[in-house]
Design a protein around this motif. Structure first.
Motif, PDB file in Angstrom:
ATOM      1  N   ILE A 255       0.828  -1.448  -0.178  1.00  0.00           N
ATOM      2  CA  ILE A 255       0.059   0.038  -0.148  1.00  0.00           C
ATOM      3  C   ILE A 255       0.862   1.338   0.063  1.00  0.00           C
ATOM      4  CG2 ILE A 255      -1.648   1.210   1.314  1.00  0.00           C
ATOM      5  CD1 ILE A 255      -2.942  -1.277   2.214  1.00  0.00           C
ATOM      6  N   ARG A 256       2.122   1.097   0.626  1.00  0.00           N
ATOM      7  CA  ARG A 256       2.911   2.232   0.874  1.00  0.00           C
ATOM      8  C   ARG A 256       3.404   2.659  -0.533  1.00  0.00           C
ATOM      9  NH1 ARG A 256       7.676   0.838   4.166  1.00  0.00           N
ATOM     10  NH2 ARG A 256       8.000  -0.154   2.324  1.00  0.00           N
ATOM     11  N   ASP A 257       3.742   1.527  -1.319  1.00  0.00           N
ATOM     12  CA  ASP A 257       4.327   1.800  -2.551  1.00  0.00           C
ATOM     13  C   ASP A 257       3.193   2.260  -3.773  1.00  0.00           C
ATOM     14  OD1 ASP A 257       6.880   1.157  -1.756  1.00  0.00           O
ATOM     15  OD2 ASP A 257       6.718  -0.984  -2.437  1.00  0.00           O
ATOM     16  N   TYR A 258       2.181   1.750  -3.533  1.00  0.00           N
ATOM     17  CA  TYR A 258       1.088   2.153  -4.407  1.00  0.00           C
ATOM     18  C   TYR A 258       0.573   3.645  -4.027  1.00  0.00           C
ATOM     19  CZ  TYR A 258      -3.635   2.641  -6.302  1.00  0.00           C
ATOM     20  OH  TYR A 258      -4.828   2.973  -6.801  1.00  0.00           O
ATOM     21  N   LEU A 259       0.656   4.081  -2.880  1.00  0.00           N
ATOM     22  CA  LEU A 259       0.387   5.548  -2.573  1.00  0.00           C
ATOM     23  C   LEU A 259       1.442   6.440  -3.245  1.00  0.00           C
ATOM     24  CD1 LEU A 259      -0.946   5.458   1.037  1.00  0.00           C
ATOM     25  CD2 LEU A 259      -2.447   5.391  -1.112  1.00  0.00           C
ATOM     26  N   ALA A 260       2.850   5.760  -3.268  1.00  0.00           N
ATOM     27  CA  ALA A 260       3.867   6.707  -3.730  1.00  0.00           C
ATOM     28  C   ALA A 260       4.027   6.705  -5.193  1.00  0.00           C
ATOM     29  CB  ALA A 260       5.121   6.268  -2.925  1.00  0.00           C
ATOM     30  N   THR A 261       3.700   5.601  -5.877  1.00  0.00           N
ATOM     31  CA  THR A 261       3.856   5.651  -7.281  1.00  0.00           C
ATOM     32  C   THR A 261       2.650   5.211  -8.083  1.00  0.00           C
ATOM     33  OG1 THR A 261       4.158   3.029  -7.197  1.00  0.00           O
ATOM     34  CG2 THR A 261       6.271   4.341  -6.931  1.00  0.00           C
ATOM     35  N   GLY A 262       1.818   4.669  -7.413  1.00  0.00           N
ATOM     36  CA  GLY A 262       0.448   4.284  -8.121  1.00  0.00           C
ATOM     37  C   GLY A 262       0.544   3.129  -8.900  1.00  0.00           C
TER      38      GLY A 262
END
Length: 344
Positions: A255-262
């Motif tokens: 989730i952290r990576d998704y919020l940062a990179t989409g």
């Protein structure tokens, strides 16, 4: 205490034994002295020494028990013997027979279904620190899981009513049987009491049958099984929380990576997190459903328990009449003329 103090009670002393030839005679004689009118039964569990001969010579009734394990012996004893009060002890001489009248009297005075003889010096169990540590640990675990009615769940010195003995399911095979007895009483909220006494040592040349790690693992496994059977919501709730925590652990970086990179770069990790989350949800639902089932089983056990008449010496006394008969005797009767008028 007078010798015939329990003369109106049918008391059975039950002694499960495995290779206790060195001590069983003195144990039988001790209980014979403490409870002169009691019947003493020694259940010989495939002993390879002279346990049966020594017990019979001391005056006990010896019964063979072929299925190995203390739990199996207890199941047979409770099925075989009919009595008002059962007193169970070990044949190794560590339990004081002179405490037996006090345990029976406590059972009667407290209107209890089980009295546990708590061991005052149990931490000196033949000098084995492992047993002392295990006793403290498992008693603490028991209080956390099932309640604080008992201070010594492993004591084999116990007195029971017939109602308890005949309603006890006894599914354990070995030394876990005492734990199961305690859980049975806690689950049905039966009245219980405790009597403290000095704990003795085994006779020289009579090694202990207990294994610190093997029997400790069996008892721990039995506690887990009994918790699953009697408190499934709590048991599966713990499992659900563990699965949910693992799911969050794997889910958080994705989730952290998704919020940062989409983007979802770690698809296998995300799938694992979702699988753990589904497992947590299913486990929680299973706990809710099984909790209802466990409550129904507890009600059935309670009904069976209540169907067995209490037998603590409550006997019909000659010269007394029932409440119904007394009411009939005190009901005013009408005269023949009045009865004729009533009929008209």
């Amino acid at each position: 205490m007078p010798i015939d103090h329990f003369s109106d009670l049918n008391i059975a002393v039950l002694l499960p034994c495995f290779n206790e030839g060195k001590s069983i005679a003195s144990v039988v004689l001790g209980f014979r002295k403490a409870l002169p009118r009691a019947r003493i039964f020694v259940y010989n569990n495939n002993s390879s020494d002279d346990t049966a001969e020594q017990a019979a010579r001391a005056g006990a009734t010896v019964v063979p028990s072929r299925r190995q394990g203390k739990g199996n012996v207890v199941r047979q004893m409770f099925a075989d013997i009919d009595a008002d009060i059962y007193l169970m002890a070990d044949g190794d001489g560590t339990y004081d027979p002179s405490a037996a009248p006090r345990m029976v009297q406590t059972l009667l005075d407290d209107r209890a279904d089980m009295v546990v003889g708590t061991r005052r010096n149990v931490t000196q169990d033949a000098g084995r620190n492992g047993h002392a540590i295990g006793n403290r640990l498992f008693n603490s675990v028991y209080k956390t899981l099932f309640g604080n009615e008992f201070t010594d769940i492993f004591s084999g010195y116990r007195a029971f009513t017939r109602r308890f003995a005949k309603s006890f399911p006894a599914s354990s095979a070995g030394f876990e049987i005492e734990t199961e007895m305690s859980v049975h009483a806690s689950t049905l909220r039966l009245p219980v009491s405790e009597v403290e006494f000095d704990y003795g040592r085994r006779m020289e040349g009579a090694p202990s049958k207990l294994s610190t790690f093997r029997d400790g693992f069996r008892i721990l496994r039995m506690m887990g099984m009994l918790m699953k059977e009697t408190r499934p919501f709590v048991f599966f709730g713990y499992v659900s929380v563990a699965l949910f925590a693992a799911s969050v652990f794997f889910m958080a970086p994705v989730i952290r990576d998704y919020l940062a990179t989409g983007l979802v770069d770690r698809l296998p990790t995300w799938m694992l997190a979702m699988t753990l989350l589904l497992g947590a949800m299913m486990t929680f639902i299973a706990g809710v459903v099984l909790d209802s089932v466990a409550r129904g089983r507890a009600e059935q056990k309670r009904i069976h328990y209540l169907s067995i008449a209490p037998s603590r010496g409550e006997q019909f006394r000659p010269g007394t009449t029932s409440l119904f008969d007394r009411r009939q005797d005190t009901t005013p009767t009408s005269s023949p003329a009045q009865r004729g008028a009533d009929q008209r």
